[in-house]
Design a protein around this motif. Structure first.
Motif, PDB file in Angstrom:
ATOM      1  N   PHE A  88       0.830  -1.208   0.000  1.00  0.00           N
ATOM      2  CA  PHE A  88       0.000   0.000   0.000  1.00  0.00           C
ATOM      3  C   PHE A  88       0.862   1.255   0.000  1.00  0.00           C
ATOM      4  O   PHE A  88       1.920   1.300   0.617  1.00  0.00           O
ATOM      5  N   GLU A  89       0.371   2.272  -0.698  1.00  0.00           N
ATOM      6  CA  GLU A  89       1.045   3.563  -0.732  1.00  0.00           C
ATOM      7  C   GLU A  89      -0.007   4.656  -0.826  1.00  0.00           C
ATOM      8  O   GLU A  89      -1.162   4.398  -1.170  1.00  0.00           O
ATOM      9  N   MET A  90       0.396   5.853  -0.512  1.00  0.00           N
ATOM     10  CA  MET A  90      -0.522   6.985  -0.602  1.00  0.00           C
ATOM     11  C   MET A  90      -0.454   7.555  -2.017  1.00  0.00           C
ATOM     12  O   MET A  90       0.625   7.748  -2.570  1.00  0.00           O
ATOM     13  N   ASP A  91      -1.604   7.794  -2.591  1.00  0.00           N
ATOM     14  CA  ASP A  91      -1.716   8.300  -3.958  1.00  0.00           C
ATOM     15  C   ASP A  91      -1.641   9.832  -3.941  1.00  0.00           C
ATOM     16  O   ASP A  91      -1.710  10.464  -2.894  1.00  0.00           O
ATOM     17  N   VAL A  92      -1.540  10.431  -5.106  1.00  0.00           N
ATOM     18  CA  VAL A  92      -1.455  11.887  -5.223  1.00  0.00           C
ATOM     19  C   VAL A  92      -2.706  12.590  -4.705  1.00  0.00           C
ATOM     20  O   VAL A  92      -2.659  13.762  -4.336  1.00  0.00           O
ATOM     21  N   ASP A  93      -3.830  11.875  -4.654  1.00  0.00           N
ATOM     22  CA  ASP A  93      -5.073  12.460  -4.143  1.00  0.00           C
ATOM     23  C   ASP A  93      -5.162  12.413  -2.612  1.00  0.00           C
ATOM     24  O   ASP A  93      -6.157  12.824  -2.029  1.00  0.00           O
ATOM     25  N   GLY A  94      -4.097  11.887  -1.965  1.00  0.00           N
ATOM     26  CA  GLY A  94      -4.083  11.822  -0.504  1.00  0.00           C
ATOM     27  C   GLY A  94      -4.745  10.582   0.065  1.00  0.00           C
ATOM     28  O   GLY A  94      -4.805  10.426   1.282  1.00  0.00           O
ATOM     29  N   LEU A  95      -5.239   9.719  -0.797  1.00  0.00           N
ATOM     30  CA  LEU A  95      -5.859   8.479  -0.364  1.00  0.00           C
ATOM     31  C   LEU A  95      -4.928   7.305  -0.662  1.00  0.00           C
ATOM     32  O   LEU A  95      -4.036   7.409  -1.496  1.00  0.00           O
ATOM     33  N   ALA A  96      -5.178   6.215   0.024  1.00  0.00           N
ATOM     34  CA  ALA A  96      -4.331   5.033  -0.166  1.00  0.00           C
ATOM     35  C   ALA A  96      -4.649   4.348  -1.483  1.00  0.00           C
ATOM     36  O   ALA A  96      -5.751   4.467  -2.022  1.00  0.00           O
ATOM     37  N   LYS A  97      -3.669   3.625  -1.986  1.00  0.00           N
ATOM     38  CA  LYS A  97      -3.886   2.755  -3.136  1.00  0.00           C
ATOM     39  C   LYS A  97      -3.031   1.509  -2.946  1.00  0.00           C
ATOM     40  O   LYS A  97      -1.998   1.542  -2.259  1.00  0.00           O
ATOM     41  N   ALA A  98      -3.492   0.430  -3.542  1.00  0.00           N
ATOM     42  CA  ALA A  98      -2.751  -0.824  -3.488  1.00  0.00           C
ATOM     43  C   ALA A  98      -1.912  -0.945  -4.754  1.00  0.00           C
ATOM     44  O   ALA A  98      -2.374  -0.620  -5.849  1.00  0.00           O
ATOM     45  N   LYS A  99      -0.684  -1.386  -4.575  1.00  0.00           N
ATOM     46  CA  LYS A  99       0.178  -1.628  -5.726  1.00  0.00           C
ATOM     47  C   LYS A  99      -0.343  -2.858  -6.463  1.00  0.00           C
ATOM     48  O   LYS A  99      -0.881  -3.788  -5.854  1.00  0.00           O
ATOM     49  N   ASP A 100      -0.204  -2.871  -7.767  1.00  0.00           N
ATOM     50  CA  ASP A 100      -0.693  -3.966  -8.598  1.00  0.00           C
ATOM     51  C   ASP A 100       0.318  -5.106  -8.593  1.00  0.00           C
ATOM     52  O   ASP A 100       1.048  -5.309  -9.564  1.00  0.00           O
ATOM     53  N   ILE A 101       0.360  -5.811  -7.459  1.00  0.00           N
ATOM     54  CA  ILE A 101       1.273  -6.948  -7.321  1.00  0.00           C
ATOM     55  C   ILE A 101       0.516  -8.129  -6.732  1.00  0.00           C
ATOM     56  O   ILE A 101      -0.467  -7.957  -6.018  1.00  0.00           O
ATOM     57  N   ASP A 102       0.988  -9.323  -7.059  1.00  0.00           N
ATOM     58  CA  ASP A 102       0.467 -10.522  -6.411  1.00  0.00           C
ATOM     59  C   ASP A 102       1.170 -10.662  -5.074  1.00  0.00           C
ATOM     60  O   ASP A 102       2.397 -10.533  -4.989  1.00  0.00           O
ATOM     61  N   LEU A 103       0.399 -10.920  -4.035  1.00  0.00           N
ATOM     62  CA  LEU A 103       0.970 -11.018  -2.699  1.00  0.00           C
ATOM     63  C   LEU A 103       1.663 -12.357  -2.503  1.00  0.00           C
ATOM     64  O   LEU A 103       1.057 -13.408  -2.685  1.00  0.00           O
ATOM     65  N   THR A 104       2.918 -12.297  -2.146  1.00  0.00           N
ATOM     66  CA  THR A 104       3.653 -13.501  -1.797  1.00  0.00           C
ATOM     67  C   THR A 104       3.165 -13.975  -0.430  1.00  0.00           C
ATOM     68  O   THR A 104       2.501 -13.236   0.300  1.00  0.00           O
ATOM     69  N   ASP A 105       3.509 -15.190  -0.074  1.00  0.00           N
ATOM     70  CA  ASP A 105       3.110 -15.717   1.228  1.00  0.00           C
ATOM     71  C   ASP A 105       3.593 -14.821   2.356  1.00  0.00           C
ATOM     72  O   ASP A 105       2.871 -14.586   3.321  1.00  0.00           O
ATOM     73  N   SER A 106       4.803 -14.299   2.228  1.00  0.00           N
ATOM     74  CA  SER A 106       5.356 -13.463   3.294  1.00  0.00           C
ATOM     75  C   SER A 106       4.641 -12.118   3.414  1.00  0.00           C
ATOM     76  O   SER A 106       4.584 -11.532   4.490  1.00  0.00           O
ATOM     77  N   LEU A 107       4.059 -11.626   2.329  1.00  0.00           N
ATOM     78  CA  LEU A 107       3.338 -10.346   2.368  1.00  0.00           C
ATOM     79  C   LEU A 107       1.883 -10.483   2.790  1.00  0.00           C
ATOM     80  O   LEU A 107       1.282  -9.516   3.251  1.00  0.00           O
ATOM     81  N   GLN A 108       1.315 -11.670   2.656  1.00  0.00           N
ATOM     82  CA  GLN A 108      -0.104 -11.848   2.951  1.00  0.00           C
ATOM     83  C   GLN A 108      -0.437 -11.511   4.399  1.00  0.00           C
ATOM     84  O   GLN A 108      -1.436 -10.842   4.661  1.00  0.00           O
ATOM     85  N   ASP A 109       0.379 -11.949   5.344  1.00  0.00           N
ATOM     86  CA  ASP A 109       0.099 -11.674   6.750  1.00  0.00           C
ATOM     87  C   ASP A 109       0.132 -10.183   7.052  1.00  0.00           C
ATOM     88  O   ASP A 109      -0.746  -9.660   7.746  1.00  0.00           O
TER      89      ASP A 109
END
Length: 62
Positions: free
Chosen positions: A24-45
């Protein structure tokens, strides 16, 4: 699995990007956005932690 942010609900608190900046990162509009990536097992938690920590339930992991 991927992370999703509903920008109609997000209040831009930045908690998700501080918990899981790999997904997750903050977008230019000041709201959060999710990066377009597949979550690895280590990132899922960590992504699920961000999902459960969102004060307005704007995050979905699926």
């Amino acid at each position: 699995m991927k992370g999703f942010v509903d920008k109609n609900i997000c209040i831009g608190c930045g908690l998700c990007s501080s918990i899981c900046p790999e997904v997750f990162e903050m977008d230019v509009d000041g709201l959060a956005k999710a990066k377009d990536i597949d979550l690895t097992d280590s990132l899922q938690d960590t992504a699920k932690e961000a999902e459960s920590s969102c004060p307005v339930s704007a995050i979905t992991i699926k």
